[in-house]
Design an enzyme around this catalytic site. Structure first.
Site, PDB file in Angstrom:
ATOM      1  N   ASP A  84       0.816  -1.217   0.000  1.00  0.00           N
ATOM      2  CA  ASP A  84       0.000   0.000   0.000  1.00  0.00           C
ATOM      3  C   ASP A  84       0.853   1.273   0.000  1.00  0.00           C
ATOM      4  O   ASP A  84       0.322   2.370   0.066  1.00  0.00           O
ATOM      5  CB  ASP A  84      -0.974   0.002   1.171  1.00  0.00           C
ATOM      6  CG  ASP A  84      -0.282   0.009   2.524  1.00  0.00           C
ATOM      7  OD1 ASP A  84       0.900  -0.366   2.581  1.00  0.00           O
ATOM      8  OD2 ASP A  84      -0.929   0.373   3.516  1.00  0.00           O
ATOM      9  N   GLU A  85       2.174   1.142  -0.099  1.00  0.00           N
ATOM     10  CA  GLU A  85       3.055   2.295  -0.170  1.00  0.00           C
ATOM     11  C   GLU A  85       3.668   2.384  -1.563  1.00  0.00           C
ATOM     12  O   GLU A  85       3.742   1.404  -2.295  1.00  0.00           O
ATOM     13  CB  GLU A  85       4.158   2.187   0.882  1.00  0.00           C
ATOM     14  CG  GLU A  85       3.615   2.249   2.293  1.00  0.00           C
ATOM     15  CD  GLU A  85       4.711   2.241   3.329  1.00  0.00           C
ATOM     16  OE1 GLU A  85       5.760   2.858   3.090  1.00  0.00           O
ATOM     17  OE2 GLU A  85       4.507   1.611   4.365  1.00  0.00           O
TER      18      GLU A  85
END
Length: 104
Positions: A84-85
């Site tokens: 998610d980064e």
């Protein structure tokens, strides 16, 4: 590997019981622990950045190398953190081979 019948999460053994984070638990026999949850050896997580010496297939960009002043660089991305980064951008100078991460 077993999954919780209540919430479908993966269940891991703890103190001789299978316990889920939702609160469900069940007894487990030693043979099942050996068969389902024992690893043969320690697992080491390593992330390898594989870039060949033949960088001609990588995309290029205009850069200014802080070591040699070169103006052409090859770039690629690697997912170095969780999914998610944002990925990490790497740049390699076409002139001297100096490699660095692009700061965001």
């Amino acid at each position: 590997m077993k999954f919780c019948p209540k919430c479908n999460s993966m269940i891991l053994p703890k103190n001789g019981k299978l316990k889920c984070r939702c609160g469900w638990e069940d007894e487990v026999v030693e043979e099942e622990l050996e068969k389902e949850y024992k690893f043969e050896k320690d697992v080491e997580f390593q992330k390898e950045v594989i870039v060949t010496d033949n960088n001609k297939t990588l995309p290029t960009t205009e850069i200014t190398c802080y070591k040699c002043g070169g103006t052409k660089g090859y770039w690629w991305t690697v997912q170095t953190r969780s999914a998610d980064e944002a990925p990490t951008f790497f740049i390699r100078c076409a002139k001297c081979g100096n490699t660095w991460r692009r700061s965001n």
